[in-house]
Every structure is written in C-alpha cells, then in structure tokens.
Design a protein around this motif. Sequence first.
Motif, mmCIF file in Angstrom:
data_model
loop_
_atom_site.group_PDB
_atom_site.id
_atom_site.type_symbol
_atom_site.label_atom_id
_atom_site.label_comp_id
_atom_site.label_asym_id
_atom_site.label_seq_id
_atom_site.Cartn_x
_atom_site.Cartn_y
_atom_site.Cartn_z
ATOM 1 N N ILE A 4 0.860 -1.187 0.000
ATOM 2 C CA ILE A 4 0.000 0.000 0.000
ATOM 3 C C ILE A 4 0.896 1.236 0.000
ATOM 4 C CG2 ILE A 4 -1.709 1.328 1.264
ATOM 5 C CD1 ILE A 4 -2.766 -1.238 2.424
ATOM 6 N N ASP A 5 0.746 2.020 -1.050
ATOM 7 C CA ASP A 5 1.487 3.283 -1.165
ATOM 8 C C ASP A 5 0.459 4.406 -1.107
ATOM 9 O OD1 ASP A 5 3.081 5.430 -1.712
ATOM 10 O OD2 ASP A 5 3.765 4.704 -3.665
ATOM 11 N N ILE A 6 0.167 4.832 0.088
ATOM 12 C CA ILE A 6 -0.874 5.840 0.293
ATOM 13 C C ILE A 6 -0.426 7.226 -0.171
ATOM 14 C CG2 ILE A 6 -2.212 7.055 2.067
ATOM 15 C CD1 ILE A 6 -2.251 4.334 3.546
ATOM 16 N N TYR A 43 -1.811 14.910 5.896
ATOM 17 C CA TYR A 43 -2.803 14.105 6.603
ATOM 18 C C TYR A 43 -3.521 13.212 5.605
ATOM 19 C CZ TYR A 43 -7.169 12.859 8.858
ATOM 20 O OH TYR A 43 -8.234 12.160 9.354
ATOM 21 N N VAL A 44 -3.579 11.923 5.898
ATOM 22 C CA VAL A 44 -4.321 10.971 5.079
ATOM 23 C C VAL A 44 -5.500 10.495 5.921
ATOM 24 C CG1 VAL A 44 -4.238 8.805 3.822
ATOM 25 C CG2 VAL A 44 -2.199 10.248 3.907
ATOM 26 N N ALA A 92 -8.282 8.492 7.760
ATOM 27 C CA ALA A 92 -8.314 7.093 8.193
ATOM 28 C C ALA A 92 -9.235 6.261 7.310
ATOM 29 C CB ALA A 92 -8.749 7.010 9.648
ATOM 30 N N ASP A 93 -10.342 6.852 6.858
ATOM 31 C CA ASP A 93 -11.269 6.124 5.989
ATOM 32 C C ASP A 93 -10.605 5.742 4.675
ATOM 33 O OD1 ASP A 93 -13.208 6.380 7.903
ATOM 34 O OD2 ASP A 93 -14.312 7.971 6.865
ATOM 35 N N ILE A 122 -7.341 5.218 4.224
ATOM 36 C CA ILE A 122 -6.396 4.144 4.531
ATOM 37 C C ILE A 122 -7.149 2.817 4.649
ATOM 38 C CG2 ILE A 122 -4.778 3.234 6.246
ATOM 39 C CD1 ILE A 122 -4.087 6.198 6.879
ATOM 40 N N ALA A 123 -8.276 2.826 5.336
ATOM 41 C CA ALA A 123 -9.080 1.613 5.501
ATOM 42 C C ALA A 123 -9.559 1.096 4.144
ATOM 43 C CB ALA A 123 -10.264 1.891 6.420
ATOM 44 N N TYR A 170 -8.054 1.543 1.175
ATOM 45 C CA TYR A 170 -6.890 0.953 0.502
ATOM 46 C C TYR A 170 -6.609 -0.445 1.049
ATOM 47 C CZ TYR A 170 -5.120 4.965 -2.165
ATOM 48 O OH TYR A 170 -4.953 5.974 -3.076
ATOM 49 N N ARG A 171 -6.655 -0.590 2.364
ATOM 50 C CA ARG A 171 -6.381 -1.888 2.981
ATOM 51 C C ARG A 171 -7.421 -2.933 2.592
ATOM 52 N NH1 ARG A 171 -3.820 -0.814 8.956
ATOM 53 N NH2 ARG A 171 -2.076 0.385 8.142
ATOM 54 N N GLN A 217 2.997 -1.978 3.925
ATOM 55 C CA GLN A 217 2.761 -0.540 3.817
ATOM 56 C C GLN A 217 4.092 0.185 3.932
ATOM 57 O OE1 GLN A 217 -0.639 0.875 5.964
ATOM 58 N NE2 GLN A 217 0.196 2.937 6.127
#
Length: 149
Positions: free
Chosen positions: A39-41, A51-52, A54-55, A57-58, A60-61, A88
């Motif tokens: 995962i390359d956010i 700031y990324v 949390a939603d 990131i979730a 992507y995961r 990650q």
Amino acid sequence: MYDKILVAFDGSETSRHALAEALRLARLSGAQLYVANVIDILAPFGMGLSYVPADLIAMYREDARKLLEAARDDAKAADVHCETELLQLQSVTDSVADCLNRCAARVGAQLVVLGTHGRRGVRRALLGSVAEEFVRETDCPVLLVRGVA
C-alpha cells in the motif's frame, strides 16, 4: 530449483501475468509462494500531503485484502501453498521497491517475480519503475514478466 518465491501483486494486468508465472513456477518446483501487496498511500497525493484520512487508509487496505484473497484462491486452485502479506510504506522516503526488498529478505525468497510495463523514454522517466528500482537494489534473483503490450 526454488523453495520460496515472492510475487508482488497489485491487481494490475501486469501483476496478474506475474502471479500466473509465479504460480506456474511454484507448482513445477513445489515452492511455497508468498504474495505481497504494498500500500502506497502517499503516491496519489504527492509529498505535500500532511494528513491521510483514516477512511481512505481503511479503503486501501480493504481493496488490498480482496486482491490478496483472490491471489490465495488462485494458488489454491493451482495446488500451490501460498501465504499473503499486506505491506505498507514506512515513511515518505520509503519506496515500494524497498518495501518488497525487505519482504524478500524476511521470508527468504529465492526468486522474486515482478510484472513490468516495459515503458521506455519519457513515460519511463516520468512514471519510474518499481521493477527497475527493485532489480538495482536486490541481492535476490528476479524474474520480470512483461505485461501485454
């Protein structure tokens, strides 16, 4: 031949070709297959993002987990023992190639299979190449699988 094969899988057409080749090799040699998704956010947003959500990131995961589950199903259908791992990036200076390199060392991969787009010229200079960076930095044998042109 090989006992442990790592393949990078992001769901792209080229990574699907790489997974198919890794499955073929693992089946022929009786190797254990490790399928990794990185995962390359930060890449979609650039270095200026502080700031990324949390939603995001979730999301992507969850997408990555689904891809890994599909790869595991493919391995099961091919009668290949498979483990999957969601990776990650650890910092803004980390790269997908670095992350895959750490994974290959940790699992003791004897071969890493990567898909490559085979870009040239300006497209390669602008987009870069995870495969190229990985090949330059790794001590492990690498099989590059070209996607359909």
